[in-house]
Design an enzyme around this catalytic site. Structure first.
Site, mmCIF file in Angstrom:
data_model
loop_
_atom_site.group_PDB
_atom_site.id
_atom_site.type_symbol
_atom_site.label_atom_id
_atom_site.label_comp_id
_atom_site.label_asym_id
_atom_site.label_seq_id
_atom_site.Cartn_x
_atom_site.Cartn_y
_atom_site.Cartn_z
ATOM 1 N N HIS A 257 -1.491 -2.819 -7.082
ATOM 2 C CA HIS A 257 -2.168 -2.547 -5.810
ATOM 3 C C HIS A 257 -3.679 -2.681 -5.950
ATOM 4 O O HIS A 257 -4.338 -1.847 -6.561
ATOM 5 C CB HIS A 257 -1.783 -1.134 -5.331
ATOM 6 C CG HIS A 257 -2.315 -0.812 -3.988
ATOM 7 N ND1 HIS A 257 -2.939 0.375 -3.679
ATOM 8 C CD2 HIS A 257 -2.336 -1.541 -2.841
ATOM 9 C CE1 HIS A 257 -3.307 0.356 -2.421
ATOM 10 N NE2 HIS A 257 -2.956 -0.780 -1.892
ATOM 11 N N SER B 57 0.824 -1.206 0.000
ATOM 12 C CA SER B 57 0.000 0.000 0.000
ATOM 13 C C SER B 57 0.854 1.251 0.000
ATOM 14 O O SER B 57 0.360 2.334 -0.285
ATOM 15 C CB SER B 57 -0.869 0.033 1.267
ATOM 16 O OG SER B 57 -1.623 -1.132 1.372
ATOM 17 N N GLU C 189 -4.070 0.025 -8.856
ATOM 18 C CA GLU C 189 -3.013 0.995 -9.125
ATOM 19 C C GLU C 189 -1.806 0.199 -9.631
ATOM 20 O O GLU C 189 -1.359 -0.741 -8.964
ATOM 21 C CB GLU C 189 -2.638 1.761 -7.855
ATOM 22 C CG GLU C 189 -3.694 2.778 -7.442
ATOM 23 C CD GLU C 189 -3.383 3.447 -6.106
ATOM 24 O OE1 GLU C 189 -3.680 4.634 -5.965
ATOM 25 O OE2 GLU C 189 -2.881 2.773 -5.180
ATOM 26 N N ASN D 157 -4.067 5.630 -1.158
ATOM 27 C CA ASN D 157 -3.721 5.634 0.272
ATOM 28 C C ASN D 157 -3.078 6.936 0.715
ATOM 29 O O ASN D 157 -3.178 7.312 1.884
ATOM 30 C CB ASN D 157 -2.826 4.446 0.608
ATOM 31 C CG ASN D 157 -3.643 3.175 0.702
ATOM 32 O OD1 ASN D 157 -4.823 3.226 1.051
ATOM 33 N ND2 ASN D 157 -3.062 2.059 0.368
HETATM 34 N N1 LIG Z 1 -5.835 -4.629 4.147
HETATM 35 C C1 LIG Z 1 -6.097 -3.850 3.129
HETATM 36 O O1 LIG Z 1 -7.159 -3.234 3.060
HETATM 37 C C2 LIG Z 1 -5.090 -3.704 2.024
HETATM 38 C C3 LIG Z 1 -5.501 -3.128 0.815
HETATM 39 C C4 LIG Z 1 -4.582 -3.046 -0.234
HETATM 40 C C5 LIG Z 1 -3.283 -3.506 -0.050
HETATM 41 N N2 LIG Z 1 -2.915 -4.054 1.145
HETATM 42 C C6 LIG Z 1 -1.528 -4.541 1.264
HETATM 43 O O2 LIG Z 1 -1.551 -5.946 1.089
HETATM 44 C C7 LIG Z 1 -0.515 -6.537 1.855
HETATM 45 C C8 LIG Z 1 -1.113 -7.585 2.764
HETATM 46 O O3 LIG Z 1 -2.016 -6.949 3.668
HETATM 47 P P1 LIG Z 1 -3.194 -7.745 4.352
HETATM 48 O O4 LIG Z 1 -4.078 -6.716 4.952
HETATM 49 O O5 LIG Z 1 -3.773 -8.743 3.405
HETATM 50 O O6 LIG Z 1 -2.390 -8.499 5.517
HETATM 51 P P2 LIG Z 1 -2.845 -9.776 6.374
HETATM 52 O O7 LIG Z 1 -2.132 -9.674 7.648
HETATM 53 O O8 LIG Z 1 -4.328 -9.898 6.392
HETATM 54 O O9 LIG Z 1 -2.281 -11.020 5.511
HETATM 55 C C9 LIG Z 1 -0.913 -11.277 5.327
HETATM 56 C C10 LIG Z 1 -0.740 -12.760 5.069
HETATM 57 O O10 LIG Z 1 0.593 -13.008 4.656
HETATM 58 C C11 LIG Z 1 1.011 -14.246 5.223
HETATM 59 N N3 LIG Z 1 2.477 -14.290 5.214
HETATM 60 C C12 LIG Z 1 3.347 -13.616 5.990
HETATM 61 N N4 LIG Z 1 4.616 -13.881 5.630
HETATM 62 C C13 LIG Z 1 4.560 -14.753 4.596
HETATM 63 C C14 LIG Z 1 5.526 -15.390 3.773
HETATM 64 N N5 LIG Z 1 6.823 -15.165 3.947
HETATM 65 N N6 LIG Z 1 5.112 -16.227 2.803
HETATM 66 C C15 LIG Z 1 3.791 -16.431 2.606
HETATM 67 N N7 LIG Z 1 2.815 -15.850 3.348
HETATM 68 C C16 LIG Z 1 3.198 -15.016 4.321
HETATM 69 C C17 LIG Z 1 0.377 -14.236 6.603
HETATM 70 O O11 LIG Z 1 0.270 -15.561 7.112
HETATM 71 C C18 LIG Z 1 -0.997 -13.626 6.305
HETATM 72 O O12 LIG Z 1 -1.976 -14.576 5.984
HETATM 73 C C19 LIG Z 1 0.186 -5.414 2.599
HETATM 74 O O13 LIG Z 1 1.309 -5.015 1.847
HETATM 75 C C20 LIG Z 1 -0.876 -4.327 2.609
HETATM 76 O O14 LIG Z 1 -0.338 -3.031 2.696
HETATM 77 C C21 LIG Z 1 -3.791 -4.183 2.179
#
Ligand SMILES: NC(=O)c1ccc[n+]([C@@H]2O[C@H](COP(=O)([O-])OP(=O)(O)OC[C@H]3O[C@@H](n4cnc5c(N)ncnc54)[C@H](O)[C@@H]3O)[C@@H](O)[C@H]2O)c1
Length: 482
Positions: free
Chosen positions: A140, A119, A152, A190
């Site tokens: 993104h 993000s 994005e 963001n």
């Molecule tokens: N939450 C949102 O609304 C949102 C929106 C857009 C982008 N993002 C981005 O997406 C990314 C993930 O965010 P999220 O909210 O889904 O996080 P989350 O915590 O819900 O999920 C992350 C997942 O990654 C897994 N993980 C961690 N290390 C790992 C590895 N080495 N190999 C494989 N799996 C692994 C974890 O077990 C977990 O299930 C971040 O970079 C975040 O900024 C989030």
């Protein structure tokens, strides 16, 4: 390049949805999680999300089976060796992502495009950790990925020619709209959204207004699909906290310093929906308040007639003693209150749209007057949002800096007006983009509101940006579009 096999690393809030999006579009997906337990959770996300679509009649059972059949789940990153594209959605921490990309670079064939769903983190720094910086991009998605239409697509100064175009076309194949931008913390959405969410947390922390009032004001008053706290819970407070930290590191803007309340909740493990509790314990509910039985009032100020009519229609009688004053644009409520014989009876009112009334109690307002004003608003069919007597109350204090930020982003040359409007509509489900909103509110009104915020807080980034200021001075009511 034909993208047929796609790896998704991390199947949490975003990754599971992203895997679903690719599988729905007919691509084969290899979903990778850190361990067996997380993999089972990821499988659960995928199954529940597609089952919900079946329940709602948006997907047949056969199609659900087809979609799930295209997804292979594994805990072995080596299974990504034949992927044409790998997108990662692991937590928002640079060192985790850098070490994952170093590994992906070793595992995947040289032509594979490596994408991050980050993000806010620097795509350039992630790309530089690999031997193929030209084939590392940001892709993104927005939450929930199967629903939100925006992607994005983020390039860097070293992205190879054609790669952004290919990834944008792939986004189109997924049924998404791509907005291509350069590598700056927070990209378009963001960079504009998170400071607003963070600001809401600061207002709540300072007791300017409560969680429910702020959410109601933004949802019912402004027409946003969710209030800021419900949205923070959906995003995940840990993710929001990390993103704010990255924004602050890049901008050093005090408004981007993560709200202390966010830190407290994250440390307590209250991460929002993914942990079962964040700002809300379960789904937000509509507040039902008591109804007024009797009250006397007087309403003065802009919009008084409309509010008086509503109250008269509900059977209330004006008394001639001011109990409620509609917010005058020019000064704080307290300055009006101190001119009254009894300042304790005065409450400031700001109508937001036709459903919400912000009610600002001053330092001298009595509890009885504040209660009476709340009841009166309910009788008038409005949702009362109690707040303190601060510049912009709740809605303008949250909305105007966001609009100013959008103008600043355009003025900096980072993105076009249309791209910013499209990104906020499709990425957040907003009814209109910031420039459309600015034009419908009136540029002069927003400039005045920003000046009032600046005068009160002396926060440099609240000062109207030069372009906004100049358009108002020139008497122009809209932005120059190409
Ligand atoms: N939450 C949102 O609304 C949102 C929106 C857009 C982008 N993002 C981005 O997406 C990314 C993930 O965010 P999220 O909210 O889904 O996080 P989350 O915590 O819900 O999920 C992350 C997942 O990654 C897994 N993980 C961690 N290390 C790992 C590895 N080495 N190999 C494989 N799996 C692994 C974890 O077990 C977990 O299930 C971040 O970079 C975040 O900024 C989030």
């Amino acid at each position: 390049m034909a993208f047929e096999r796609v790896g998704v690393v991390g199947l949490g809030t975003m990754g599971a949805g992203i895997a679903e999006v690719f599988a729905r579009a007919g691509l084969r997906v290899i979903g990778v999680e850190a361990d067996a337990e997380a993999l089972a959770r990821g499988r659960g996300h995928l199954e529940r999300s597609t089952a919900r679509a079946v329940d709602k009649g948006r997907l047949t059972r056969e199609r659900q089976a087809e979609i799930l059949g295209r997804v292979t789940l594994t805990t072995s990153r080596a299974d990504l060796r034949d992927a044409d594209l790998v997108i990662e959605a692991i937590p928002e921490v640079l060192r985790y992502k850098v070490s994952l990309f170093e590994e992906l670079d070793r595992i995947c064939k040289p032509e594979t495009v490596l994408a991050t769903n980050t993000s806010s983190l620097s795509i350039t720094a992630i790309a530089a950790a690999t031997g193929r910086p030209g084939r590392v991009v940001g892709m993104h998605f927005f939450n929930p990925a199967p629903v939100m239409k925006l992607v994005e697509v983020v390039g860097t100064v070293v992205t190879a020619p054609g790669v952004l175009q290919e990834i944008s076309e792939l986004a189109g194949r997924l049924g998404k709209t791509a907005v291509a931008v350069g590598d700056r913390a927070g990209f378009v959405v963001n960079r504009l959204l998170l400071p607003y969410l963070n600001h809401a947390a600061v207002l709540a922390d300072q007791g300017v207004a409560g969680r429910d009032g702020i959410d109601a004001a933004m949802r019912l008053g402004v027409g946003l699909p969710m209030g800021p706290f419900a949205l923070l819970d959906l995003i995940g407070l840990d993710t929001a906290y990390e993103v704010m930290g990255v924004l602050f590191d890049e901008t050093r803007d005090r408004r981007h310093a993560p709200a202390p309340l966010l830190r407290e909740l994250v440390t307590a493990g209250l991460l929002g929906r993914k942990s079962g509790r964040g700002f809300y314990d379960g789904e937000p509910r509509e507040e039902q308040g008591p109804r007024a039985e009797s009250a006397t009032f007087d309403v003065v100020g802009p919009g008084a007639e409309e509010l008086t009519d509503r109250l008269l229609a509900a059977g209330f009688k004006p008394s001639g003693d001011p109990a409620v004053v509609l917010r005058p644009a020019d000064r704080p409520v307290i300055e009006h209150a101190v001119r009254l014989q009894d300042p304790s009876t005065m409450v400031g009112v700001h109508l937001v749209g036709d459903r919400v009334a912000e009610l600002a109690a001053t330092a001298l307002t009595s509890d009885a007057a504040a209660r009476a004003a709340r009841d009166l608003m309910r009788v008038a069919g409005l949702t009362p949002v109690p707040c303190k007597d601060r510049a912009g109350f709740v809605v303008d204090a949250l909305l105007y800096p966001y609009l100013n930020d959008a103008v600043r982003m355009y003025e900096s040359g980072y993105a076009s007006i249309d791209d910013i409007d499209v990104a906020m509509r499709l990425g957040c489900g907003y009814p209109s983009g910031p420039f459309e909103m600015l034009e419908s509110l009136g540029l002069a009104r927003v400039r005045e509101g920003l000046r009032a915020l600046y005068a009160e807080h002396r926060e440099p980034s609240y000062a109207p940006v030069p372009l906004l200021d100049q358009l108002v001075t020139a008497g122009v009511s809209g932005f120059p579009r190409r």
